[in-house]
Design a protein around this motif. Structure first.
Motif, mmCIF file in Angstrom:
data_model
loop_
_atom_site.group_PDB
_atom_site.id
_atom_site.type_symbol
_atom_site.label_atom_id
_atom_site.label_comp_id
_atom_site.label_asym_id
_atom_site.label_seq_id
_atom_site.Cartn_x
_atom_site.Cartn_y
_atom_site.Cartn_z
ATOM 1 N N UNK A 32 -1.112 15.834 -44.396
ATOM 2 C CA UNK A 32 0.145 15.965 -43.662
ATOM 3 C C UNK A 32 0.285 17.401 -43.164
ATOM 4 N N UNK A 33 0.279 17.571 -41.870
ATOM 5 C CA UNK A 33 0.430 18.892 -41.237
ATOM 6 C C UNK A 33 -0.410 19.945 -41.944
ATOM 7 N N UNK A 34 -1.679 19.628 -42.122
ATOM 8 C CA UNK A 34 -2.589 20.488 -42.859
ATOM 9 C C UNK A 34 -3.317 21.413 -41.904
ATOM 10 N N UNK A 60 -3.255 12.661 -35.944
ATOM 11 C CA UNK A 60 -2.636 13.531 -34.942
ATOM 12 C C UNK A 60 -3.069 14.962 -35.211
ATOM 13 N N UNK A 61 -3.258 15.683 -34.141
ATOM 14 C CA UNK A 61 -3.593 17.104 -34.239
ATOM 15 C C UNK A 61 -2.718 17.842 -33.237
ATOM 16 N N UNK A 62 -2.029 18.844 -33.712
ATOM 17 C CA UNK A 62 -1.162 19.627 -32.838
ATOM 18 C C UNK A 62 -1.491 21.103 -32.981
ATOM 19 N N UNK A 63 -1.210 21.839 -31.933
ATOM 20 C CA UNK A 63 -1.512 23.258 -31.919
ATOM 21 C C UNK A 63 -0.299 24.041 -31.440
ATOM 22 N N UNK A 64 -0.185 25.259 -31.908
ATOM 23 C CA UNK A 64 0.912 26.128 -31.486
ATOM 24 C C UNK A 64 0.652 26.742 -30.120
ATOM 25 N N UNK A 143 -3.345 19.145 -38.781
ATOM 26 C CA UNK A 143 -3.830 17.770 -38.706
ATOM 27 C C UNK A 143 -3.039 16.895 -39.664
ATOM 28 N N UNK A 144 -2.746 15.691 -39.208
ATOM 29 C CA UNK A 144 -2.162 14.648 -40.051
ATOM 30 C C UNK A 144 -3.055 13.427 -39.905
#
Length: 166
Positions: A32-34, A60-64, A143-144
């Motif tokens: 979770x949001x690792x 899901x993968x997110x970036x700043x 990553x989640x």
């Protein structure tokens, strides 16, 4: 010694002598949001008939800063010898790019539907002790994902025994 005890001893002895062992490990993945760059999933000793099965979902993968490059997330295997050599160079190269690692897959291999998922089994080509890692080389990304990884050996290359999680 009673007759029942003798019979039981003979039956158990035959069982352990004639039933080849099969080993397995099942791991639940719940990240979770690792944002860790390298996560040890498991260390496992594979035989010549070893396999890894992945069932990954809800990725899901997110970036700043920007959209993450899906080829920079993935799973690798490392033998102890390779691991020692890699750790010597770890600040200069992403584990996904280190040629001595066995790259299993990157997120680029995932389906691109709204519930990103992956289901695949790999045959182990380098038996022996191996470490399975999840790698994130998008250093500003989190990553989640959910999933299950089964690491197992078979007796004959076809018959596997995986025991349910307890």
């Amino acid at each position: 010694m009673t007759i029942l005890a003798k019979i039981l001893t003979v039956v158990l002895l035959h069982f352990f002598l004639f039933v080849a062992p099969s080993t397995a490990e099942i791991i639940s993945l719940n990240l979770r949001s690792n944002n860790r760059h390298k996560i040890l999933i498991s260390e496992f000793k594979f035989s010549n008939d070893g396999y890894i099965s992945f069932v990954i979902s809800s990725v899901t993968a997110t970036s700043t800063s920007s959209r993450p490059d899906t080829s920079r997330f993935g799973f690798i295997l490392q033998s102890p010898k390779v691991r020692n050599r890699f750790e010597f160079q770890q600040n200069t190269i992403c584990p996904l790019d280190f040629k001595l690692n066995t790259l299993l897959f990157t997120f680029q291999d995932l389906s691109h539907d709204p519930q990103t998922s992956f289901n695949k089994t790999y045959t182990i080509t380098n038996p022996g002790m191996n470490s399975l890692f999840f790698v994130n080389c998008n250093y500003e990304s989190v990553v989640t994902m959910d999933g299950r990884v089964a690491l197992y050996n078979t007796n004959d290359g076809t018959t596997k025994t995986i025991y349910p999680e307890s």
